[in-house]
Design an enzyme around this catalytic site. Structure first.
Site, PDB file in Angstrom:
ATOM      1  N   LYS A   1      -2.122   7.159  -5.811  1.00 17.21           N
ATOM      2  CA  LYS A   1      -2.912   8.376  -5.617  1.00 17.21           C
ATOM      3  C   LYS A   1      -2.093   9.622  -5.936  1.00 17.21           C
ATOM      4  O   LYS A   1      -2.633  10.625  -6.418  1.00 17.21           O
ATOM      5  CB  LYS A   1      -3.442   8.448  -4.181  1.00 17.21           C
ATOM      6  CG  LYS A   1      -4.312   7.270  -3.782  1.00 17.21           C
ATOM      7  CD  LYS A   1      -5.307   6.881  -4.856  1.00 17.21           C
ATOM      8  CE  LYS A   1      -5.930   5.518  -4.630  1.00 17.21           C
ATOM      9  NZ  LYS A   1      -5.085   4.377  -4.980  1.00 17.21           N
TER      10      LYS A   1
ATOM     11  N   ASP B   1      -4.541  -9.221   3.331  1.00 10.38           N
ATOM     12  CA  ASP B   1      -4.810  -9.834   2.033  1.00 10.38           C
ATOM     13  C   ASP B   1      -4.648 -11.342   2.028  1.00 10.38           C
ATOM     14  O   ASP B   1      -5.308 -12.041   1.254  1.00 10.38           O
ATOM     15  CB  ASP B   1      -3.883  -9.240   0.962  1.00 10.38           C
ATOM     16  CG  ASP B   1      -4.220  -7.800   0.623  1.00 10.38           C
ATOM     17  OD1 ASP B   1      -5.152  -7.252   1.238  1.00 10.38           O
ATOM     18  OD2 ASP B   1      -3.557  -7.224  -0.261  1.00 10.38           O
TER      19      ASP B   1
ATOM     20  N   ALA C   1      -6.398  -2.159   2.509  1.00  9.71           N
ATOM     21  CA  ALA C   1      -5.454  -1.808   3.563  1.00  9.71           C
ATOM     22  C   ALA C   1      -6.159  -1.512   4.878  1.00  9.71           C
ATOM     23  O   ALA C   1      -5.696  -1.930   5.954  1.00  9.71           O
ATOM     24  CB  ALA C   1      -4.614  -0.612   3.128  1.00  9.71           C
TER      25      ALA C   1
ATOM     26  N   CYS D   1       0.819  -1.209   0.000  1.00  4.80           N
ATOM     27  CA  CYS D   1       0.000   0.000   0.000  1.00  4.80           C
ATOM     28  C   CYS D   1       0.853   1.259   0.000  1.00  4.80           C
ATOM     29  O   CYS D   1       0.685   2.140  -0.840  1.00  4.80           O
ATOM     30  CB  CYS D   1      -0.935  -0.005   1.206  1.00  4.80           C
ATOM     31  SG  CYS D   1      -1.995   1.449   1.300  1.00  4.80           S
TER      32      CYS D   1
ATOM     33  N   HIS E   1     -23.388  24.030   4.561  1.00  4.80           N
ATOM     34  CA  HIS E   1     -23.712  24.476   3.204  1.00  4.80           C
ATOM     35  C   HIS E   1     -22.723  25.561   2.783  1.00  4.80           C
ATOM     36  O   HIS E   1     -22.393  26.440   3.588  1.00  4.80           O
ATOM     37  CB  HIS E   1     -25.136  25.052   3.167  1.00  4.80           C
ATOM     38  CG  HIS E   1     -25.516  25.633   1.836  1.00  4.80           C
ATOM     39  ND1 HIS E   1     -25.857  24.852   0.771  1.00  4.80           N
ATOM     40  CD2 HIS E   1     -25.587  26.932   1.419  1.00  4.80           C
ATOM     41  CE1 HIS E   1     -26.150  25.639  -0.251  1.00  4.80           C
ATOM     42  NE2 HIS E   1     -25.978  26.908   0.113  1.00  4.80           N
TER      43      HIS E   1
ATOM     44  N   GLY F   1      -6.025  -8.748 -10.930  1.00  2.00           N
ATOM     45  CA  GLY F   1      -6.239  -9.158  -9.553  1.00  2.00           C
ATOM     46  C   GLY F   1      -4.931  -9.370  -8.814  1.00  2.00           C
ATOM     47  O   GLY F   1      -3.838  -9.183  -9.357  1.00  2.00           O
TER      48      GLY F   1
ATOM     49  N   TYR G   1     -10.668  -1.908 -10.574  1.00  2.00           N
ATOM     50  CA  TYR G   1     -10.326  -0.584 -10.052  1.00  2.00           C
ATOM     51  C   TYR G   1      -8.857  -0.231 -10.271  1.00  2.00           C
ATOM     52  O   TYR G   1      -8.532   0.926 -10.582  1.00  2.00           O
ATOM     53  CB  TYR G   1     -10.720  -0.468  -8.576  1.00  2.00           C
ATOM     54  CG  TYR G   1      -9.838  -1.192  -7.595  1.00  2.00           C
ATOM     55  CD1 TYR G   1      -8.796  -0.528  -6.948  1.00  2.00           C
ATOM     56  CD2 TYR G   1     -10.045  -2.531  -7.286  1.00  2.00           C
ATOM     57  CE1 TYR G   1      -7.982  -1.188  -6.044  1.00  2.00           C
ATOM     58  CE2 TYR G   1      -9.249  -3.190  -6.378  1.00  2.00           C
ATOM     59  CZ  TYR G   1      -8.213  -2.526  -5.762  1.00  2.00           C
ATOM     60  OH  TYR G   1      -7.411  -3.178  -4.874  1.00  2.00           O
TER      61      TYR G   1
END
Length: 465
Positions: free
Chosen positions: A52, A312, A320, A43, A444, A272, A186
Site C-alpha cells: 500500500k 492462511d 489478515a 502482511c 454531505h 496465488g 488482486y
C-alpha cells in the site's frame, strides 16, 4: 537452555498470531509466541503494508506527472517529476520498521514471552525451537498454529533471476522498463498498476477469461478501463510457458494456441499463495486436512484437542483481518470465554485503481442460495464528492432480501472505497435492513452518501438519480 512451560503457545507472529498472543496476555494467560523472522508476518513486512505504501507513492507520482503534462482539468501545472525508487523503498521500510517496533512493544506490554527461531513439533504438547543460542524446548497446554502462507511458484517459472514474487517486487530499487505480470488477481493487478504509474511498460497474463475472476464482472469493468488508460496490456486466456533461452523474455501460449514472446526485464509471478504446512513437524501430529489446508471447526479447533489453527494455513479467504478475528477469538476461548464470530461480514478489499470492496453475498451468490433479492445501485457519477475528486468511475451496490429487506451483501468499486469497508461490514454484521441505511443521516458531501442512496434506490425512491 532451561525448558519453558506455558498455558498457550502461538507459532507464528503474523497478524493472527500476534493478535492472539496479545489478547491472551491481556486476559492473564501465560503466553509464549515463536517467530523466526520479524513480528507482523507477511502482511506487515512483505505484503499488505509495504504494497500500500508503494501504491500510494505510485499514485502521487502519476498525479504530478499528469500535472506536468497538462493532462488535468484543474488548471494546475508543475515541472516534470523524477522518481527515486530506492528512496521510496527506504520510506516504505521506515513505515514497516515502526510497525514492527509497535507490535514488539504491544507483546511486551501484554507480558508475552517472545522466542526467536524456527519451531518444530515433537508431539502435540511439545515444541522445539532452533534459536541463535541453542535448542529451546517449550511445553504448552494449548497451541495455536499460525504459520501463514507463501507465494506459489510455477514449475516452469521458478523464482530467481528475472522471475520474482511479490516479496522481491516490493524491494526493487529501480522501476523495470518492461514488467510482465503472470496472474491477473488482486496481487498482480495492485502491483502491476503501481509500476505502470511509475513508468513501467506492463503486460498482464491471466489464464482465465477475465481479470479478477473472483469478483463479478460489473465490479471489474472500471478496473479494466483504467488499465487501458494506463496502457497496461492484458492477455486473458493465456498461459505462461517459461523463460526464453535468452532469459530476457517470457514465452506465452495465447488463447488461440499460438506461442508469443514477451520481452521482460522482470517477470512478476502472482498466481496465488500456499499455506506453510511443511518444516514445523506436521508429520508428528494427527491433523485432519482440507486438501493442503488444516481443517478447523467453528472455534478454530483442529482434530487434536488443545491444538488450534488460524489464518492462511486454514484456507480461504486468506486475509489478515480474518486471521486477526480468529486469533482474538481463540485467545478468549482458551481463557474460558464463550466466543463465536460472524463470517458473513468479512470484507475483501482490492487496492486496484479504482478500488473494490465486497462484503457478504453478491447478487448472483444470493440468488444461487435461493434468496429473492432487491438490489440498489448508485453510481459515483451522481455523487458530488466523487466528482470533486475526479473519481466518478464506479458505484455502490446493496443486495437485500426481498421479503424483509435484510442486507445480505454490499459491493463497491471506486476511488477510495476501501474506507467504506467498515460501514459495509458493520451493516451486515448487525443485521441492518434497507430502511436502517436509508434512515441514517450521511454527511454531505461524502462518498458514503452513495451507500445511503443505494439503499433508497432498492426501496424504490432514490433521491439523486
Amino acid at each position: 537452555m532451561k525448558d519453558i512451560s506455558c498455558k498457550l503457545l502461538v507459532i507464528g507472529a503474523g497478524p493472527g498470531g500476534y493478535v492472539c498472543a496479545i489478547r491472551a496476555g491481556q486476559l492473564g494467560i501465560d503466553t509464549v509466541i515463536v517467530e523466526a523472522r520479524k513480528p507482523g508476518g507477511t502482511c506487515l513486512n512483505i505484503g499488505c503494508i509495504p504494497s500500500k505504501a508503494l501504491i500510494h507513492a505510485a499514485e502521487e507520482y502519476e498525479r504530478i506527472a499528469h500535472l506536468a503534462a497538462g493532462r488535468n482539468p484543474l488548471g494546475i501545472s508543475t515541472a516534470k517529476p523524477a522518481l527515486d525508487l530506492s528512496q521510496t523503498m527506504a520510506w516504505k521500510d521506515g513505515i514497516v520498521g515502526r510497525l514492527n517496533g509497535g507490535v514488539s512493544g504491544l507483546l511486551k506490554k501484554a507480558k508475552v514471552k517472545v522466542v526467536e527461531g524456527w519451531a518444530k513439533f515433537r508431539d502435540g504438547k511439545t515444541v522445539e525451537v532452533e534459536t541463535e543460542t541453542g535448542l529451546q524446548i517449550i511445553r504448552a497446554e494449548n497451541v495455536v498454529i499460525a504459520t501463514g502462507s507463501v507465494p506459489v511458484e510455477l514449475p516452469a517459472l521458478p523464482f530467481g533471476g528475472p522471475v520474482i514474487s511479490s516479496t522481491e517486487a516490493l524491494s526493487l530499487t529501480e522501476v523495470p522498463g518492461r514488467l510482465v505480470v503472470v496472474g491477473g488477481g488482486y496481487i498482480g493487478l495492485e502491483l502491476g498498476t503501481a509500476f505502470a504509474k511509475m513508468g513501467a511498460h506492463v503486460t498482464v497474463i491471466e489464464a482465465q477469461s477475465r481479470i479478477l475472476p473472483h469478483y463479478d464482472a460489473d465490479l471489474t469493468q472500471p478496473v479494466g478501463k483504467r488499465l487501458r488508460e494506463l496502457d497496461v496490456e492484458v492477455l486473458t486466456g493465456a498461459k505462461a510457458k517459461g523463460l526464453a533461452k535468452t532469459g530476457d523474455a517470457l514465452l506465452v501460449e495465447t488463447g488461440d494456441g499460438k506461442e508469443i514472446r514477451l520481452a521482460a526485464d522482470k517477470i512478476l509471478v502472482t498466481v496465488g499463495r500456499r499455506p506453510v504446512v511443511n518444516g514445523w513437524g506436521l508429520e508428528e501430529l494427527v491433523l485432519d486436512m482440507d486438501g493442503r489446508f488444516i481443517r478447523i471447526g467453528e472455534e478454530c479447533q483442529t482434530s487434536m484437542r488443545g491444538i488450534y489453527a488460524i489464518g492462511d494455513v486454514t484456507g480461504e479467504p486468506m486475509l489478515a483481518h480474518r486471521a486477526m478475528a480468529q486469533g482474538e477469538m481463540v485467545a478468549e476461548i482458551v481463557a474460558g470465554h464463550k466466543r463465536v464470530w460472524d463470517k458473513r461480514s468479512i470484507p475483501a478489499v482490492c487496492f486496484t485503481d479504482p478500488e473494490i470492496v465486497t462484503v457478504g453475498l453478491s447478487p448472483d451468490q444470493a440468488r444461487q442460495a435461493g434468496t429473492e433479492v432487491k438490489i440498489g445501485q448508485f453510481p459515483f457519477s451522481a455523487n458530488g464528492r466523487a466528482m470533486t475528486k475526479l473519481g466518478e468511475q464506479g458505484f455502490v451496490r446493496v443486495v437485500a432480501r426481498a421479503d424483509n429487506h435484510l442486507i445480505v451483501g454490499i459491493q463497491a468499486v471506486g476511488q477510495g472505497v476501501s474506507e467504506l469497508a467498515a460501514a459495509f461490514s458493520l451493516a451486515v454484521e448487525m443485521g441492518a435492513r434497507l430502511e436502517d441505511i436509508a434512515g441514517t443521516i450521511h454527511a454531505h458531501p461524502t462518498q458514503g452518501e452513495a451507500f445511503q442512496e443505494s439503499a433508497l434506490k432498492a426501496l424504490g425512491h432514490g433521491l439523486h438519480i
